[in-house]
Design a protein around this motif. Structure first.
Motif, PDB file in Angstrom:
ATOM      1  N   UNK A 186       0.822  -1.204   0.000  1.00 42.20           N
ATOM      2  CA  UNK A 186       0.000   0.000   0.000  1.00 42.20           C
ATOM      3  C   UNK A 186       0.862   1.262   0.000  1.00 42.20           C
ATOM      4  N   UNK A 187       1.708   1.388   1.005  1.00 45.03           N
ATOM      5  CA  UNK A 187       2.437   2.640   1.171  1.00 45.03           C
ATOM      6  C   UNK A 187       3.467   2.858   0.066  1.00 45.03           C
ATOM      7  N   UNK A 188       4.303   1.853  -0.190  1.00 41.52           N
ATOM      8  CA  UNK A 188       5.364   2.028  -1.185  1.00 41.52           C
ATOM      9  C   UNK A 188       4.801   2.311  -2.576  1.00 41.52           C
ATOM     10  N   UNK A 189       3.785   1.572  -3.059  1.00 42.09           N
ATOM     11  CA  UNK A 189       3.226   1.930  -4.379  1.00 42.09           C
ATOM     12  C   UNK A 189       2.635   3.336  -4.425  1.00 42.09           C
ATOM     13  N   UNK A 190       1.966   3.758  -3.343  1.00 45.64           N
ATOM     14  CA  UNK A 190       1.373   5.090  -3.342  1.00 45.64           C
ATOM     15  C   UNK A 190       2.444   6.171  -3.283  1.00 45.64           C
ATOM     16  N   UNK A 191       3.483   5.923  -2.516  1.00 48.17           N
ATOM     17  CA  UNK A 191       4.546   6.912  -2.327  1.00 48.17           C
ATOM     18  C   UNK A 191       5.673   6.767  -3.350  1.00 48.17           C
ATOM     19  N   UNK A 192       5.498   5.908  -4.350  1.00 49.76           N
ATOM     20  CA  UNK A 192       6.573   5.646  -5.318  1.00 49.76           C
ATOM     21  C   UNK A 192       7.082   6.910  -6.013  1.00 49.76           C
ATOM     22  N   UNK A 193       6.227   7.829  -6.490  1.00 54.46           N
ATOM     23  CA  UNK A 193       6.769   9.062  -7.104  1.00 54.46           C
ATOM     24  C   UNK A 193       7.632   9.872  -6.145  1.00 54.46           C
ATOM     25  N   UNK A 194       7.226   9.941  -4.874  1.00 59.06           N
ATOM     26  CA  UNK A 194       8.042  10.645  -3.896  1.00 59.06           C
ATOM     27  C   UNK A 194       9.359   9.955  -3.644  1.00 59.06           C
ATOM     28  N   UNK A 195       9.371   8.633  -3.626  1.00 58.52           N
ATOM     29  CA  UNK A 195      10.613   7.891  -3.442  1.00 58.52           C
ATOM     30  C   UNK A 195      11.555   8.105  -4.625  1.00 58.52           C
ATOM     31  N   UNK A 196      10.996   8.188  -5.824  1.00 64.84           N
ATOM     32  CA  UNK A 196      11.819   8.477  -6.999  1.00 64.84           C
ATOM     33  C   UNK A 196      12.421   9.879  -6.886  1.00 64.84           C
ATOM     34  N   UNK A 197      11.646  10.826  -6.385  1.00 69.97           N
ATOM     35  CA  UNK A 197      12.166  12.186  -6.203  1.00 69.97           C
ATOM     36  C   UNK A 197      13.307  12.201  -5.187  1.00 69.97           C
ATOM     37  N   UNK A 198      13.166  11.455  -4.100  1.00 69.09           N
ATOM     38  CA  UNK A 198      14.242  11.365  -3.109  1.00 69.09           C
ATOM     39  C   UNK A 198      15.487  10.731  -3.721  1.00 69.09           C
ATOM     40  N   UNK A 239      25.038  12.856 -18.770  1.00 70.51           N
ATOM     41  CA  UNK A 239      24.694  11.859 -17.753  1.00 70.51           C
ATOM     42  C   UNK A 239      23.665  12.425 -16.776  1.00 70.51           C
ATOM     43  N   UNK A 240      23.855  13.659 -16.363  1.00 67.93           N
ATOM     44  CA  UNK A 240      22.909  14.289 -15.430  1.00 67.93           C
ATOM     45  C   UNK A 240      21.515  14.382 -16.044  1.00 67.93           C
ATOM     46  N   UNK A 241      21.436  14.801 -17.304  1.00 66.30           N
ATOM     47  CA  UNK A 241      20.130  14.913 -17.958  1.00 66.30           C
ATOM     48  C   UNK A 241      19.501  13.540 -18.181  1.00 66.30           C
ATOM     49  N   UNK A 242      20.314  12.525 -18.445  1.00 66.20           N
ATOM     50  CA  UNK A 242      19.770  11.177 -18.597  1.00 66.20           C
ATOM     51  C   UNK A 242      19.161  10.676 -17.299  1.00 66.20           C
ATOM     52  N   UNK A 243      19.844  10.925 -16.188  1.00 62.17           N
ATOM     53  CA  UNK A 243      19.314  10.504 -14.889  1.00 62.17           C
ATOM     54  C   UNK A 243      18.027  11.249 -14.570  1.00 62.17           C
ATOM     55  N   UNK A 244      18.008  12.553 -14.807  1.00 58.87           N
ATOM     56  CA  UNK A 244      16.799  13.341 -14.556  1.00 58.87           C
ATOM     57  C   UNK A 244      15.661  12.879 -15.457  1.00 58.87           C
ATOM     58  N   UNK A 245      15.964  12.649 -16.734  1.00 59.04           N
ATOM     59  CA  UNK A 245      14.931  12.179 -17.660  1.00 59.04           C
ATOM     60  C   UNK A 245      14.391  10.816 -17.277  1.00 59.04           C
ATOM     61  N   UNK A 246      15.281   9.903 -16.849  1.00 61.14           N
ATOM     62  CA  UNK A 246      14.835   8.572 -16.431  1.00 61.14           C
ATOM     63  C   UNK A 246      13.947   8.658 -15.192  1.00 61.14           C
ATOM     64  N   UNK A 247      14.298   9.554 -14.264  1.00 59.55           N
ATOM     65  CA  UNK A 247      13.490   9.707 -13.048  1.00 59.55           C
ATOM     66  C   UNK A 247      12.109  10.274 -13.374  1.00 59.55           C
ATOM     67  N   UNK A 248      12.077  11.320 -14.197  1.00 56.96           N
ATOM     68  CA  UNK A 248      10.790  11.895 -14.578  1.00 56.96           C
ATOM     69  C   UNK A 248       9.950  10.900 -15.382  1.00 56.96           C
ATOM     70  N   UNK A 249      10.606  10.125 -16.261  1.00 56.90           N
ATOM     71  CA  UNK A 249       9.885   9.112 -17.014  1.00 56.90           C
ATOM     72  C   UNK A 249       9.295   8.041 -16.112  1.00 56.90           C
ATOM     73  N   UNK A 250      10.052   7.667 -15.074  1.00 54.07           N
ATOM     74  CA  UNK A 250       9.539   6.684 -14.119  1.00 54.07           C
ATOM     75  C   UNK A 250       8.313   7.202 -13.395  1.00 54.07           C
ATOM     76  N   UNK A 251       8.357   8.463 -12.992  1.00 54.62           N
ATOM     77  CA  UNK A 251       7.198   9.051 -12.310  1.00 54.62           C
ATOM     78  C   UNK A 251       5.991   9.087 -13.232  1.00 54.62           C
ATOM     79  N   UNK A 252       6.205   9.433 -14.504  1.00 59.72           N
ATOM     80  CA  UNK A 252       5.093   9.468 -15.460  1.00 59.72           C
ATOM     81  C   UNK A 252       4.500   8.082 -15.660  1.00 59.72           C
ATOM     82  N   UNK A 253       5.346   7.054 -15.767  1.00 60.50           N
ATOM     83  CA  UNK A 253       4.845   5.683 -15.932  1.00 60.50           C
ATOM     84  C   UNK A 253       4.058   5.227 -14.714  1.00 60.50           C
ATOM     85  N   UNK A 254       4.533   5.584 -13.529  1.00 63.11           N
ATOM     86  CA  UNK A 254       3.802   5.210 -12.316  1.00 63.11           C
ATOM     87  C   UNK A 254       2.439   5.874 -12.297  1.00 63.11           C
TER      88      UNK A 254
END
Length: 298
Positions: free
Chosen positions: A208-220, A271-286
């Motif tokens: 429950x908690x981890x799936x709901x908080x997944x975008x926040x965990x990606x941000x951290x 590399x920095x932009x790739x990491x940022x893009x991958x993180x934002x893409x993960x949040x969008x998929x979630x």
């Protein structure tokens, strides 16, 4: 009030309308002044970076200033062959590994801190301020203190021990603050519903908690990785004999006089932009998966 307005001179109205009237283009003149200032600010901020990116694609005749001489990937190849440059490959590998370790620890500790601070306890205010107190201390002073502590204890400073601890003193407070903001928006009704359905404490957290908080965990995780990957001050006195990538770039500025230094800056930015893009893409998929599940349940 209407009588007072009626007694006002008629010349006031045209003057007022003229002061606030838009220009012929449909916008007030202040818009163009502020737009010009903003454009100058963006140019001053990103102009030098784009100059470095452009100059890194010169051929073997290239120098550190314009005009640009030819076009090739020579300096990117020279960067990793270590003919005239430093240990770029090794420092890049160490920085990625260190950033990955810092990211994992930051996410886990921040999540546990968020769980621990959901309810008030005795001394929670003191613990909170001690936890974020390292944000106030200058990074160079904190790194120097960590290096001296390891020296006093007879331990060798290295990127995976002392540098790891020094960087965690920087990433953990940010991660905890982000997690507090995420936890404040978590609806406890979902957790109570899981308990009513027979879920254990661990099952409630995992399902429950981890799936709901997944975008926040990606941000951290994004905070932890980027802060560690670019950290210089806290690594200067704690990395030991083997440099991380920011330290290697700094040392190259003292002895490298070729566009390979610009090529290294281009690679680190990518590399920095790739990491940022991958993180934002993960949040969008979630978010998309969560939305599709909601529609399916309806």
């Amino acid at each position: 009030m209407s009588a007072v307005l009626a007694d006002m001179p008629e010349t006031i109205a045209p003057a007022t309308s003229k002061a606030i009237a838009p220009s012929k283009g449909g916008r007030p003149w202040t818009f163009y002044v502020l737009a010009t200032l903003f454009a100058a600010y963006v140019l001053a901020l990103y102009g030098p970076m784009f100059c470095i990116y452009i100059l890194s694609f010169q051929d073997i005749r290239g120098g550190l200033v314009f005009p640009m001489k030819g076009q090739s990937l020579h300096w990117f190849v020279d960067l990793f062959t270590q003919v005239r440059t430093g240990d770029v490959k090794g420092s890049f590998d160490r920085s990625i590994k260190l950033a990955a370790i810092v990211t994992v620890i930051t996410v886990v500790v921040s999540f546990l801190a968020g769980l621990g601070f959901r309810r008030r306890f005795r001394g929670d205010t003191v613990v909170f301020y001690v936890m974020i107190g390292s944000l106030v201390a200058p990074g160079l002073v904190l790194g120097l203190g960590t290096g001296l502590l390891f020296q006093a204890l007879g331990l060798n400073a290295s990127w995976y021990t002392s540098a790891l601890g020094a960087q965690l003193s920087w990433t953990l407070p940010f991660g905890v603050l982000v997690m507090f903001a995420v936890m404040s928006r978590f609806n406890h009704v979902w957790e109570e519903a899981a308990y009513d359905l027979g879920a254990s404490r661990w099952q409630s957290i995992r399902l429950v908690m981890i799936p709901v908080l997944a975008p926040g965990l990606v941000a951290v995780a994004l905070f932890g990785f980027t802060l560690s990957y670019d950290e210089f001050a806290r690594s200067l006195q704690t990395a030991g004999s083997l440099n991380t990538l920011p330290l290697e770039i700094w040392s190259m500025t003292l002895n490298v006089t070729s566009p390979s230094l610009y090529a290294l800056g281009t690679v680190t930015t990518i590399v920095s932009f790739l990491v940022i893009g991958a993180s934002l893409g993960t949040i969008v998929l979630i978010q998309k998966k969560r939305g599709s599940r909601t529609k399916g349940q309806e």
